[in-house]
Scaffold this motif. Structure first.
Motif, short mmCIF file in Angstrom:
data_model
loop_
_atom_site.label_atom_id
_atom_site.label_comp_id
_atom_site.label_asym_id
_atom_site.label_seq_id
_atom_site.Cartn_x
_atom_site.Cartn_y
_atom_site.Cartn_z
N PHE A 88 61.09 140.85 38.97
CA PHE A 88 60.85 141.70 37.81
C PHE A 88 61.77 142.91 37.88
N LEU A 89 62.36 143.26 36.73
CA LEU A 89 63.20 144.45 36.64
C LEU A 89 62.47 145.53 35.87
N LEU A 90 62.41 146.73 36.44
CA LEU A 90 61.72 147.85 35.80
C LEU A 90 62.71 148.94 35.43
N THR A 91 62.60 149.45 34.21
CA THR A 91 63.44 150.56 33.77
C THR A 91 62.73 151.88 34.05
N ARG A 92 63.48 152.96 34.00
CA ARG A 92 62.88 154.29 34.16
C ARG A 92 61.89 154.57 33.04
N GLU A 93 62.16 154.03 31.84
CA GLU A 93 61.25 154.24 30.71
C GLU A 93 59.89 153.61 30.99
N ILE A 94 59.89 152.46 31.63
CA ILE A 94 58.62 151.81 31.99
C ILE A 94 57.83 152.68 32.95
N LEU A 95 58.50 153.24 33.95
CA LEU A 95 57.81 154.06 34.94
C LEU A 95 57.34 155.39 34.37
N ALA A 96 57.86 155.78 33.21
CA ALA A 96 57.43 157.04 32.59
C ALA A 96 56.17 156.88 31.75
N LEU A 97 55.73 155.64 31.53
CA LEU A 97 54.53 155.41 30.73
C LEU A 97 53.27 155.82 31.49
N THR A 98 52.24 156.22 30.74
CA THR A 98 50.93 156.46 31.34
C THR A 98 50.18 155.13 31.31
N VAL A 99 50.35 154.35 32.37
CA VAL A 99 49.79 153.00 32.44
C VAL A 99 48.32 153.07 32.83
N ILE A 100 47.46 152.42 32.04
CA ILE A 100 46.02 152.41 32.33
C ILE A 100 45.56 151.04 32.84
N ARG A 101 46.38 150.03 32.68
CA ARG A 101 46.05 148.70 33.19
C ARG A 101 47.37 147.94 33.35
N ALA A 102 47.55 147.32 34.50
CA ALA A 102 48.76 146.55 34.76
C ALA A 102 48.35 145.18 35.30
N GLU A 103 48.86 144.14 34.66
CA GLU A 103 48.43 142.78 34.99
C GLU A 103 49.64 141.89 35.28
N LEU A 104 49.53 141.09 36.30
CA LEU A 104 50.46 139.98 36.52
C LEU A 104 49.82 138.75 35.89
N HIS A 105 50.55 138.07 35.01
CA HIS A 105 50.03 136.89 34.32
C HIS A 105 50.68 135.63 34.87
N LEU A 106 49.85 134.71 35.31
CA LEU A 106 50.32 133.42 35.80
C LEU A 106 49.64 132.31 35.00
N GLN A 107 50.39 131.32 34.59
CA GLN A 107 49.82 130.13 33.98
C GLN A 107 50.06 128.97 34.93
N LEU A 108 48.97 128.35 35.38
CA LEU A 108 49.04 127.33 36.41
C LEU A 108 48.53 125.99 35.90
N SER A 109 49.24 124.94 36.28
CA SER A 109 48.73 123.59 36.04
C SER A 109 47.71 123.28 37.12
N ASN A 110 46.54 122.76 36.71
CA ASN A 110 45.45 122.50 37.66
C ASN A 110 44.77 121.18 37.30
N PRO A 111 45.46 120.04 37.50
CA PRO A 111 44.95 118.75 37.02
C PRO A 111 43.65 118.31 37.67
N GLN A 112 43.37 118.77 38.90
CA GLN A 112 42.14 118.37 39.59
C GLN A 112 41.03 119.40 39.46
N HIS A 113 41.24 120.42 38.62
CA HIS A 113 40.24 121.46 38.34
C HIS A 113 39.73 122.11 39.63
N LEU A 114 40.64 122.48 40.50
CA LEU A 114 40.28 123.16 41.74
C LEU A 114 39.90 124.61 41.45
#
Length: 242
Positions: A88-114
């Motif tokens: 991930f690349l972050l700009t200075r503008e991103i770091l200047a935001l007042t962030v109240i929630r930060a999430e990493l989003h992953l979409q996973l294939s799970n054919p066996q419903h583990l």
């Protein structure tokens, strides 16, 4: 359709679950997350948002238009370096935001419903829980991992936004390439700093964060890889800010 849409909007503000277990050693899958500053004119270039990120942002704004959940959001598209390294690349503008929630989003294939259990290695090493939420839809799992501590710590040393929840003092323990004790080596997958000093005093230009995915079925540990669990789309980050 309307009920399903309301459920999808409710997911945007769902409370975190907490996983306080240590990172599993057997049958686990390790994803290596690399965060680096974006330098204008450098060859690394910006990353074009993918379909999953576009879809997520559209959902956020559609829910807001219907008065169900309104927050300002920015997305940061990751890019794969190999099968299990995401940058991930972050700009200075991103770091200047007042962030109240930060999430990493992953979409996973799970054919066996583990059952999937994420662990941030740097958190588990210091007996801190990994906060996450997940939803299963057919053979797909949407997994979100709380990374607010990461942005708060980066902002502290880069001179960005101030304030926010606790964990702002984690910079000294999380962003250290040394272990938690004198002379201790970093654990595999722990957050490490390398390659110079770009973010600010005390923070290096590349930060690495290990995310371990453990899988189980009926309470017994199983191999994520053997069970067919793998990334189906390139991960992205979502930042909610004031």
């Amino acid at each position: 359709m309307a009920e399903t849409h309301r459920e999808r909007c409710a997911e945007l503000s769902a409370p975190w679950q907490e996983n306080a277990q240590q990172a599993p050693e057997d049958h686990a899958t390790l994803l290596q997350l690399r965060v680096r500053p974006f330098t204008p004119g450098a060859s690394q270039g910006l990353v074009f948002p993918g379909k999953s990120l576009f879809s997520f942002v559209r959902r956020v704004y559609r829910c807001c238009q219907e008065g169900l959940n309104c927050r300002s959001v920015k997305g940061i598209q990751g890019r794969l370096r190999g099968d299990k390294d995401v940058e991930f690349l972050l700009t200075r503008e991103i770091l200047a935001l007042t962030v109240i929630r930060a999430e990493l989003h992953l979409q996973l294939s799970n054919p066996q419903h583990l059952d999937i259990h994420p662990v941030l290695s740097s958190m588990a090493k210091r007996d801190l829980p990994t906060r996450y939420s997940l939803w299963s839809r057919g053979n797909t799992v949407e997994l979100r991992v709380d990374l607010l501590f990461l942005f708060q710590s980066l902002q502290e040393v880069a001179g960005g936004a101030r304030g926010g929840p606790s964990l702002v003092n984690m910079r000294r323990v999380v962003f250290s390439s040394r272990g938690g004790r004198a002379g201790e080596k970093p654990a595999p997958g722990a957050l490490q700093d390398t390659d110079g000093d770009v973010w600010g005093d005390g923070v290096a230009s590349v930060l690495e964060l290990g995310l371990v995915l453990g899988c189980s079925q009926a309470g017994s540990g199983v191999s994520c890889r053997t069970g067919g669990v793998h990334l189906s789309h390139t991960p992205f980050m979502a930042l909610y800010y004031r």
